[in-house]
Motif scaffolding. Structure first.
Motif, PDB file in Angstrom:
ATOM      1  N   CYS A 171       1.214 -28.807 -11.916  1.00 38.54           N
ATOM      2  CA  CYS A 171       1.914 -29.389 -13.069  1.00 38.54           C
ATOM      3  C   CYS A 171       2.028 -28.356 -14.183  1.00 38.54           C
ATOM      4  N   LYS A 172       2.976 -28.619 -15.120  1.00 38.38           N
ATOM      5  CA  LYS A 172       3.132 -27.781 -16.297  1.00 38.38           C
ATOM      6  C   LYS A 172       3.310 -28.684 -17.514  1.00 38.38           C
ATOM      7  N   PRO A 173       2.757 -28.282 -18.630  1.00 37.70           N
ATOM      8  CA  PRO A 173       2.931 -29.103 -19.834  1.00 37.70           C
ATOM      9  C   PRO A 173       4.370 -29.054 -20.330  1.00 37.70           C
ATOM     10  N   ASP A 353      -2.213 -20.561 -13.978  1.00 40.62           N
ATOM     11  CA  ASP A 353      -1.623 -20.297 -15.295  1.00 40.62           C
ATOM     12  C   ASP A 353      -2.566 -20.639 -16.441  1.00 40.62           C
ATOM     13  N   ILE A 354      -2.287 -19.994 -17.585  1.00 39.47           N
ATOM     14  CA  ILE A 354      -2.977 -20.321 -18.837  1.00 39.47           C
ATOM     15  C   ILE A 354      -1.900 -20.638 -19.876  1.00 39.47           C
ATOM     16  N   GLY A 367      -4.582 -15.419 -13.046  1.00 37.05           N
ATOM     17  CA  GLY A 367      -4.152 -15.005 -11.713  1.00 37.05           C
ATOM     18  C   GLY A 367      -2.668 -15.205 -11.505  1.00 37.05           C
ATOM     19  N   ASN A 368      -1.958 -15.735 -12.520  1.00 34.43           N
ATOM     20  CA  ASN A 368      -0.511 -15.922 -12.404  1.00 34.43           C
ATOM     21  C   ASN A 368       0.172 -15.570 -13.726  1.00 34.43           C
ATOM     22  N   ASN A 369       0.397 -16.553 -14.593  1.00 37.77           N
ATOM     23  CA  ASN A 369       1.118 -16.309 -15.847  1.00 37.77           C
ATOM     24  C   ASN A 369       0.301 -16.773 -17.050  1.00 37.77           C
ATOM     25  N   ALA A 386      -2.377 -10.722 -16.961  1.00 37.44           N
ATOM     26  CA  ALA A 386      -1.762 -11.689 -16.047  1.00 37.44           C
ATOM     27  C   ALA A 386      -1.193 -10.947 -14.852  1.00 37.44           C
ATOM     28  N   LYS A 387      -1.265 -11.592 -13.703  1.00 37.04           N
ATOM     29  CA  LYS A 387      -0.747 -10.965 -12.488  1.00 37.04           C
ATOM     30  C   LYS A 387       0.770 -10.798 -12.558  1.00 37.04           C
TER      31      LYS A 387
END
Length: 537
Positions: A171-173, A353-354, A367-369, A386-387
């Motif tokens: 999910c993404k906010p 993600d963060i 480990g991603n964005n 970020a990767k």
């Protein structure tokens, strides 16, 4: 004596010579007009077959070398007549049957029914009667011809699990109309009710048996079964083919097991009244997590308040609705995503993600964005890694605060790329060698100079080439997939919507850029080993 001893494959050069049985002995008559040269091994083989006794080897060798027309090589004896003969060969795996029809030498020809019966004594399945008829009627002598083929077994299909819940849980906010980020309604939990079907096990199939040319059954390989494993609050029914929830809660798949976790809720703060929290499910905290405490969960952690100088560890996502003020002691570690209002003076790590509205004087690794949105969208001080991508509205400050943003390449992926590339080059080199050999043999075949032995070798080489081509195609597909991933990482980007202040250090792959003058909206990318400033995307 200089004489060729090589045997010209399985072909018997009977037309090159013949034996004459006369009153004073046995003679060899050599046909000097024959297309192929005489092989001593062929002559000796024919002598053994005719059971000629007391032969003079030196006389035979001289006859071949001198190409004498008529030479006596053995004393008088009665000629043994040889009938037409059938040789039957079966491949090692018993999947192919072959017939070689040998010509008579003074003896009788076999009848067709006799020919068929001899073959059927050894070969029970897959006979090509039309091919047998062609061999017999056209007298295709001294040629090993495939006249039967077995049936290979067909492997069964593997079993699999049919899931009735989202095992990915991604999910993404959402960004609201006013520019703020909604961390309250992420809908990241798979809620299930008691008695709900969670998963089904679809069994493997048996496949289809094969059969050899000798009539033996080849059992098929059944597909691999997959087991349906369950843990807490889940039960198996229907002989282990279906999993159902025993309680209301959150369903997840952990270490290959289906588990329903009941949510652990804390009405206030995590402090002296609660002590440290360690739970094998989801933790929901309505208050704050105070300095000096830790919260650990096997699944998601949701915190309505603030995280101070505390340690938060989760195998799922971490959601902090107000923010993180770490006081240089706070640490968050997530195997999923991290969502929060702001991050200050903290160490943050997430496998995925963060998301935040501001990151200040912290060490943040994704480990991603890393996405810093909302009204501020600020990254200042500390280091963010970020990767793939880092995205923000403002980076650094007018005071020249040292701020480091880094995106880079997956080293393990790069190593795998090099390994596959080397394998591809090796296969290409081997293919070039095989193609040269095939070209040479093909030229010999056109001039009828290709022996049976070399013809067999050519077939093996062509088969080997097919195997290498398949391997090459598989490796190219793998390489293409890795190239796409590396491309994304090599094209790792830093996207800034408003401005970047001097004092910011940008690292993309192996390239470094120090920002010495204020930059407006831009996207920083690595092009040909150099960081370039491009328009904001």
């Amino acid at each position: 004596m200089n004489i060729k001893l090589d045997k010209l494959e399985n072909k018997k050069n009977i037309n090159n010579f013949e034996f004459k049985y006369l009153e004073d002995g046995v003679y060899i008559q050599i046909n000097n007009d024959a297309e192929n040269e005489i092989s001593l091994s062929d002559v000796l083989e024919q002598i053994n077959k005719k059971h000629i006794r007391e032969y003079d080897l030196e006389a035979i060798v001289n006859a071949i070398n001198d190409k004498s027309d008529f030479v006596r090589f053995a004393p008088k004896q009665e000629e043994i007549l040889i009938d037409e003969e059938v040789l039957i060969d079966i491949s090692e795996d018993k999947m192919f049957g072959y017939v070689t029809l040998l010509p008579p030498d003074g003896g009788r020809n076999i009848e067709f029914d006799e020919f068929i019966n001899k073959v059927k004594k050894k070969i029970k399945y897959g006979l090509d009667y039309e091919k047998l008829k062609e061999i017999f009627e056209n007298k295709l002598y001294n040629k090993k011809i495939c006249i039967a083929q077995g049936k290979k077994p067909v492997a069964g299909k593997d079993g699999y699990i049919k899931w009735y819940f989202n095992i990915e849980n991604i999910c993404k906010p959402q960004i609201l109309k006013d520019g703020s980020v909604d961390y309250r309604n992420l809908n990241i939990i798979n809620n299930v009710k008691k008695g709900e079907l969670l998963a089904e096990r679809i069994p493997a199939t048996n496949g289809e048996d094969g059969i050899t040319v000798t009539g033996e059954n080849i059992p098929s390989i059944k597909g691999k079964e997959v087991s349906l494993k369950v843990g807490k609050n889940v039960i198996l029914y229907e002989n282990g083919y279906a999993a159902y929830a025993l309680k209301d809660g959150q369903v997840v798949c952990r270490n290959g097991k289906i588990v329903v976790y009941e949510v652990f809720e804390i009405a206030g703060n995590v402090d002296n009244s609660t002590g440290n929290i360690s739970f094998n499910g989801t933790v929901r905290i309505k208050g704050n997590v105070i300095t000096g405490f830790y919260v650990k969960a096997m699944n998601d952690i949701e915190i309505n308040g603030v995280v101070e100088g505390a340690v938060i560890e989760s195998n799922g996502n971490i959601i902090v609705k107000r923010g993180i003020q770490g006081y240089h002691k706070g640490k968050l570690i997530s195997r999923g995503n991290i969502y929060t209002k702001f991050i200050e003076n903290s160490d943050i790590y997430a496998d995925l993600d963060i998301h935040a509205e501001a990151i200040m004087h912290s060490k943040v690794i994704s480990g991603n964005n890393i996405e810093v949105n909302g009204k501020k969208g600020l990254i200042v001080g500390g280091i963010c890694k970020a990767k793939n991508e880092i995205r923000a509205k403002t980076v650094g400050s007018p005071m020249g605060t040292v701020t480091v943003l880094e995106v880079g390449i997956d080293i393990q992926l790069k190593s795998k790329y090099t390994e596959i590339k080397n394998k591809i080059n090796e296969i290409k080199s081997n293919l070039e060698k095989l193609d040269k050999t095939i070209k040479l043999f093909t030229r010999l075949a056109k001039g009828n100079n290709l022996s049976d032995e070399k013809r067999k070798l050519l077939i093996k080489i062509i088969d080997s080439r097919k195997v290498l081509i398949n391997q090459l195609n598989d490796l190219k597909e793998q390489l293409s997939s890795i190239e796409e991933k590396i491309k994304m990482q090599i094209n790792g980007k830093v996207k800034v919507e408003r401005e970047i202040f001097p004092g910011v250090k940008i690292v993309i792959g192996n390239s470094i850029m120090f920002v010495r003058e204020k930059l407006g909206p831009c996207t920083l990318v690595n092009i040909d080993g150099e960081i370039k400033i491009t328009p904001f995307e």
